[in-house]
Enzyme design. Sequence first.
Site, short mmCIF file in Angstrom:
data_model
loop_
_atom_site.label_atom_id
_atom_site.label_comp_id
_atom_site.label_asym_id
_atom_site.label_seq_id
_atom_site.Cartn_x
_atom_site.Cartn_y
_atom_site.Cartn_z
N GLY A 222 0.83 -1.22 0.00
CA GLY A 222 0.00 0.00 0.00
C GLY A 222 0.85 1.25 0.00
O GLY A 222 0.68 2.13 0.85
N ARG B 37 -0.27 5.62 -1.81
CA ARG B 37 -0.86 6.83 -1.21
C ARG B 37 -0.53 6.89 0.28
O ARG B 37 -0.05 5.93 0.85
CB ARG B 37 -2.39 6.79 -1.37
CG ARG B 37 -2.84 6.89 -2.79
CD ARG B 37 -4.36 6.91 -2.90
NE ARG B 37 -4.97 5.60 -2.76
CZ ARG B 37 -5.90 5.29 -1.85
NH1 ARG B 37 -6.32 6.20 -1.01
NH2 ARG B 37 -6.41 4.08 -1.79
N ASN C 162 1.62 -2.26 5.46
CA ASN C 162 0.94 -0.99 5.65
C ASN C 162 -0.43 -0.90 4.99
O ASN C 162 -1.30 -0.15 5.44
CB ASN C 162 1.84 0.13 5.11
CG ASN C 162 1.09 1.42 4.89
OD1 ASN C 162 0.86 2.19 5.84
ND2 ASN C 162 0.65 1.67 3.65
N SER D 197 -3.28 0.52 14.43
CA SER D 197 -4.09 1.73 14.64
C SER D 197 -4.42 1.88 16.11
O SER D 197 -4.55 0.89 16.84
CB SER D 197 -5.39 1.62 13.86
OG SER D 197 -6.29 2.63 14.28
N TYR E 76 -12.38 -3.33 11.75
CA TYR E 76 -11.05 -2.71 11.66
C TYR E 76 -10.29 -2.86 12.99
O TYR E 76 -9.11 -3.26 12.99
CB TYR E 76 -11.27 -1.24 11.29
CG TYR E 76 -10.04 -0.41 11.07
CD1 TYR E 76 -9.33 -0.49 9.88
CD2 TYR E 76 -9.61 0.50 12.04
CE1 TYR E 76 -8.22 0.32 9.65
CE2 TYR E 76 -8.51 1.31 11.82
CZ TYR E 76 -7.81 1.22 10.63
OH TYR E 76 -6.72 2.03 10.42
N ALA F 253 -10.74 -5.04 15.37
CA ALA F 253 -10.43 -6.46 15.61
C ALA F 253 -9.25 -6.90 14.74
O ALA F 253 -8.34 -7.61 15.21
CB ALA F 253 -11.65 -7.32 15.33
N ALA F 254 -9.25 -6.47 13.49
CA ALA F 254 -8.16 -6.86 12.58
C ALA F 254 -6.83 -6.27 13.06
O ALA F 254 -5.81 -6.97 13.11
CB ALA F 254 -8.47 -6.39 11.16
N ILE G 138 -4.29 10.47 11.21
CA ILE G 138 -3.25 11.00 10.32
C ILE G 138 -3.93 11.56 9.07
O ILE G 138 -4.89 10.95 8.56
CB ILE G 138 -2.25 9.87 9.91
CG1 ILE G 138 -1.69 9.14 11.15
CG2 ILE G 138 -1.13 10.42 9.02
CD1 ILE G 138 -0.84 9.94 12.10
P1 NAP Z 1 -4.74 5.42 2.34
O1 NAP Z 1 -4.20 6.77 2.11
O2 NAP Z 1 -6.19 5.15 2.10
O3 NAP Z 1 -3.84 4.36 1.48
C1 NAP Z 1 -4.15 3.01 1.55
C2 NAP Z 1 -3.12 2.20 0.81
O4 NAP Z 1 -3.49 0.82 0.91
C3 NAP Z 1 -3.07 2.55 -0.67
O5 NAP Z 1 -1.76 2.44 -1.14
C4 NAP Z 1 -3.97 1.48 -1.29
O6 NAP Z 1 -3.64 1.17 -2.64
C5 NAP Z 1 -3.65 0.28 -0.41
N1 NAP Z 1 -4.75 -0.70 -0.48
C6 NAP Z 1 -6.08 -0.46 -0.37
N2 NAP Z 1 -6.77 -1.61 -0.56
C7 NAP Z 1 -5.85 -2.58 -0.80
C8 NAP Z 1 -5.95 -3.96 -1.08
N3 NAP Z 1 -7.13 -4.59 -1.20
N4 NAP Z 1 -4.80 -4.65 -1.28
C9 NAP Z 1 -3.60 -4.05 -1.19
N5 NAP Z 1 -3.45 -2.73 -0.95
C10 NAP Z 1 -4.56 -2.00 -0.75
O7 NAP Z 1 -4.49 4.92 3.84
P2 NAP Z 1 -3.46 5.46 4.97
O8 NAP Z 1 -4.21 6.40 5.81
O9 NAP Z 1 -2.18 5.83 4.36
O10 NAP Z 1 -3.31 4.12 5.81
C11 NAP Z 1 -2.12 3.32 5.80
C12 NAP Z 1 -2.16 2.37 6.98
O11 NAP Z 1 -2.23 3.12 8.18
C13 NAP Z 1 -3.40 1.46 6.98
O12 NAP Z 1 -3.05 0.18 7.45
C14 NAP Z 1 -4.32 2.15 7.95
O13 NAP Z 1 -5.24 1.25 8.52
C15 NAP Z 1 -3.32 2.69 8.95
N6 NAP Z 1 -3.82 3.82 9.75
C16 NAP Z 1 -4.18 5.00 9.17
C17 NAP Z 1 -4.63 6.03 9.97
C18 NAP Z 1 -5.03 7.38 9.43
O14 NAP Z 1 -5.53 8.20 10.21
N7 NAP Z 1 -4.83 7.68 8.17
C19 NAP Z 1 -4.71 5.85 11.35
C20 NAP Z 1 -4.34 4.63 11.90
C21 NAP Z 1 -3.88 3.63 11.09
P3 NAP Z 1 -4.44 1.90 -3.87
O15 NAP Z 1 -3.89 3.29 -3.97
O16 NAP Z 1 -4.09 1.06 -5.04
O17 NAP Z 1 -5.88 1.87 -3.51
#
Ligand code: NAP
Length: 240
Positions: A12, A15, A83, A135, A148, A150-151, A181
């Site tokens: 991932g 983005r 990620n 998270s 989410y 639970a995972a 974030i």
């Molecule tokens: P994001 O901007 O939505 O980016 C998600 C990334 O995951 C993208 O690169 C996306 O690829 C990829 N992805 C989505 N569905 C997928 C699938 N089925 N198979 C493989 N890759 C997939 O999310 P983010 O905020 O950066 O989150 C990154 C990590 O941090 C995640 O694990 C999220 O749960 C965790 N997190 C985020 C926050 C927050 O506030 N943002 C807080 C706590 C934890 P595409 O571009 O191809 O869709």
Amino acid sequence: MAKDSPKVLITGASRGIGRAIALRLKEKNHEVIGTATSKLGIESLAKEGVIGIELDLNNKKSIETFNKLLVNEHTDISVLINNAGITRDNIVLRMTDDEWMEVMNVHLNGNFKISKTILKFMLKKRWGRIINITSVSASIGNKGQSNYSAAKSGVEAFSRSLAKEVGSRAITVNSVAPGYIETDMTEGITAEIKKEIINQIPLSRFGRAEEVAELVEFLISEEASYITGQTIHINGGLYM
Ligand code: NAP
């Protein structure tokens, strides 16, 4: 002891947090492989000098193809950042099996399948780093995010068990648990709700993806050799 700037795989990476980690580590001279679910995402990674590979963690065939490619061409990876993430929010009474399973597949099942492949490379080298992005929801829960939370909680428990299995080979396994974030994942939060959330954060703001990337950079370094099985929180004080 790792060679300088070991090769990194980030799921991932097209983005948000994953992309920030990819760019940060690329800047620090690591060879970086990043995954995306689309050709467009892969092209955008290539423009930054990151090797882009397609991976859909909700698709068994895609994972099989990806793992085969790793075994054939990238056995020199010794840092894995799990990620990739999605949300499919709903209250339990309305949550569908698909919403539940998709989140489990991308976060928990996907993590197991990719980690298992890369671990074999690390065991041969007797060195490795696995960072799982979890998270704050895993620790505090969140209405509408039972799947989410639970995972993510499962991933943290998985990390601790794995850390015990592979510690003797100088492989560390840690979780990084961000709070809120600024990425596409949190973009849909309305201004009103955002204000309410910020009121609960001692540092009075959402975090930046780059701040998470800096923490990950430290955890994969030689200086972090004695840290394993931990969940490191980065949330502006939202949860302590
Ligand atoms: P994001 O901007 O939505 O980016 C998600 C990334 O995951 C993208 O690169 C996306 O690829 C990829 N992805 C989505 N569905 C997928 C699938 N089925 N198979 C493989 N890759 C997939 O999310 P983010 O905020 O950066 O989150 C990154 C990590 O941090 C995640 O694990 C999220 O749960 C965790 N997190 C985020 C926050 C927050 O506030 N943002 C807080 C706590 C934890 P595409 O571009 O191809 O869709």
